[in-house]
Design an enzyme around this catalytic site. Structure first.
Site, PDB file in Angstrom:
ATOM      1  N   ARG A  14       0.819  -1.208   0.000  1.00  0.00           N
ATOM      2  CA  ARG A  14       0.000   0.000   0.000  1.00  0.00           C
ATOM      3  C   ARG A  14       0.857   1.265   0.000  1.00  0.00           C
ATOM      4  O   ARG A  14       0.622   2.184  -0.771  1.00  0.00           O
ATOM      5  CB  ARG A  14      -0.936  -0.010   1.212  1.00  0.00           C
ATOM      6  CG  ARG A  14      -1.983  -1.111   1.184  1.00  0.00           C
ATOM      7  CD  ARG A  14      -2.864  -1.093   2.415  1.00  0.00           C
ATOM      8  NE  ARG A  14      -2.108  -1.321   3.636  1.00  0.00           N
ATOM      9  CZ  ARG A  14      -1.796  -2.523   4.113  1.00  0.00           C
ATOM     10  NH1 ARG A  14      -2.180  -3.601   3.463  1.00  0.00           N
ATOM     11  NH2 ARG A  14      -1.114  -2.662   5.221  1.00  0.00           N
ATOM     12  N   ARG A  37      10.141  -7.964  -2.441  1.00  0.00           N
ATOM     13  CA  ARG A  37      10.707  -9.267  -2.100  1.00  0.00           C
ATOM     14  C   ARG A  37      10.336 -10.289  -3.180  1.00  0.00           C
ATOM     15  O   ARG A  37       9.299 -10.154  -3.832  1.00  0.00           O
ATOM     16  CB  ARG A  37      10.187  -9.728  -0.740  1.00  0.00           C
ATOM     17  CG  ARG A  37       8.697 -10.033  -0.741  1.00  0.00           C
ATOM     18  CD  ARG A  37       8.149 -10.290   0.647  1.00  0.00           C
ATOM     19  NE  ARG A  37       6.757 -10.734   0.577  1.00  0.00           N
ATOM     20  CZ  ARG A  37       5.721  -9.970   0.346  1.00  0.00           C
ATOM     21  NH1 ARG A  37       5.895  -8.662   0.133  1.00  0.00           N
ATOM     22  NH2 ARG A  37       4.503 -10.471   0.307  1.00  0.00           N
ATOM     23  N   HIS A 156      -4.613   2.436  14.288  1.00  0.00           N
ATOM     24  CA  HIS A 156      -4.147   2.080  12.951  1.00  0.00           C
ATOM     25  C   HIS A 156      -4.947   0.894  12.420  1.00  0.00           C
ATOM     26  O   HIS A 156      -5.664   0.230  13.162  1.00  0.00           O
ATOM     27  CB  HIS A 156      -2.650   1.718  12.962  1.00  0.00           C
ATOM     28  CG  HIS A 156      -1.753   2.913  12.991  1.00  0.00           C
ATOM     29  ND1 HIS A 156      -1.409   3.545  14.163  1.00  0.00           N
ATOM     30  CD2 HIS A 156      -1.139   3.605  11.997  1.00  0.00           C
ATOM     31  CE1 HIS A 156      -0.611   4.563  13.888  1.00  0.00           C
ATOM     32  NE2 HIS A 156      -0.428   4.619  12.579  1.00  0.00           N
ATOM     33  N   LYS A 160      -1.243  -3.471  10.705  1.00  0.00           N
ATOM     34  CA  LYS A 160      -0.014  -2.945  11.318  1.00  0.00           C
ATOM     35  C   LYS A 160       0.532  -3.953  12.318  1.00  0.00           C
ATOM     36  O   LYS A 160      -0.214  -4.485  13.143  1.00  0.00           O
ATOM     37  CB  LYS A 160      -0.282  -1.597  11.992  1.00  0.00           C
ATOM     38  CG  LYS A 160       0.986  -0.908  12.479  1.00  0.00           C
ATOM     39  CD  LYS A 160       0.730   0.539  12.857  1.00  0.00           C
ATOM     40  CE  LYS A 160       1.976   1.224  13.366  1.00  0.00           C
ATOM     41  NZ  LYS A 160       3.064   1.236  12.370  1.00  0.00           N
ATOM     42  N   GLY A 166       5.329   3.933  15.895  1.00  0.00           N
ATOM     43  CA  GLY A 166       6.532   4.748  16.035  1.00  0.00           C
ATOM     44  C   GLY A 166       6.200   6.205  16.291  1.00  0.00           C
ATOM     45  O   GLY A 166       6.905   6.903  17.038  1.00  0.00           O
TER      46      GLY A 166
END
Length: 268
Positions: A14, A37, A156, A160, A166
């Site tokens: 996203r 990845r 959130h 998450k 953070g």
């Protein structure tokens, strides 16, 4: 100055897709590469497909080649992946913007060590508005230093993986520093059962996870007879992307150093 070629890590995700969209419309920024990845869902597809634009740049799983093709790497992936990309950026002499959260002490130390060789912006939140809130919190904490309890509430989306966010932790750090406290010693991350009365020197954190909430953060100063709430709400990930591009511009021409968004915005 010449255009800055950016490589977007986690291009299938996203935030990666939002970074690509922002880069395609930003002045002075060129999308140099996009990577993810091995096995990620959009490997081999045009990086601009989700933004409705053909770029001629395919998303690759070759991180080394992608980073080599850019001036600056922008990474909002996960700590283990970000540290691998950081090692490559250091090897190749490329700047890096890190928006990934959830690093442990060793991870943060690795970032600081790499910044001795390359320029790095590392911040828990790249949004300009959030960083303005950090500055407002410094002033509020100084004014409300006596008689007010401090609580940090954040929400959130369900995907998450780290908590508190953070950004919430940085908000707590800002307030604790202004109050002359050590956040590691005074933070309370959960309450359950018979907790006893609230100790006035503590800073509490509450975490909400659900749905598609992009990111809401509130710092509550609760006194006797009044409450002050300082809140930031994100309606989309675009502010994080735009702030990241601003950080990439800030790093242009720098040889090394560890910076955050307060440096980028001139708020020191």
């Amino acid at each position: 100055m010449a255009d800055i070629r950016v490589a977007v890590a986690g291009a299938s995700g996203r935030m990666g897709r939002m970074l690509i969209e922002a880069a395609l419309g930003a002045e002075g920024i060129v999308l140099g590469a996009a990577f993810d990845r091995p096995g990620a869902p959009f490997i081999g597809r045009d990086a601009g497909e989700m933004a409705g634009a053909a770029t001629g740049i395919a998303i690759t799983d070759d991180a080394h080649a992608a980073i080599a093709a850019a001036d600056c790497v922008i990474d909002f992936t996960r700590p283990e992946g970000t540290l691998q990309h950081l090692a490559l950026a250091r090897e190749l002499g490329k700047a890096m913007v890190i928006g990934t959260t959830g690093f442990d002490a060793d991870g943060k130390a690795a970032i600081a060590e790499a910044a001795r060789s390359i320029p790095v912006v590392f911040a828990p939140n790249m949004a300009v508005g959030v960083n303005a809130v950090f500055k407002v919190l410094e002033v509020a904490a100084r004014i409300l230093s006596e008689g007010y309890d401090v609580e940090v509430i954040e929400a959130h989306h369900r995907f998450k993986v780290d908590a508190p966010s953070g950004t919430a932790l940085r908000m707590g750090e800002v307030v604790a520093r202004e109050l002359g406290r050590d956040l590691d010693a005074c933070a309370i991350y959960g309450r359950e059962g018979h907790t006893g009365e609230r100790k006035p020197e503590t800073i509490g954190f509450s975490t909400i996870r659900g749905g598609d909430v992009v990111g809401d953060h509130t710092v509550l100063f609760a006194g006797i007879g009044e409450r002050i709430e300082i809140t930031h709400k994100s309606g989309s990930r675009m502010p994080y992307a735009l702030g990241s591009l601003r950080a990439a511009r800030f790093l242009q021409g720098r040889d090394s150093g560890l910076f955050d968004m307060q440096d980028v915005l001139g708020l020191r």
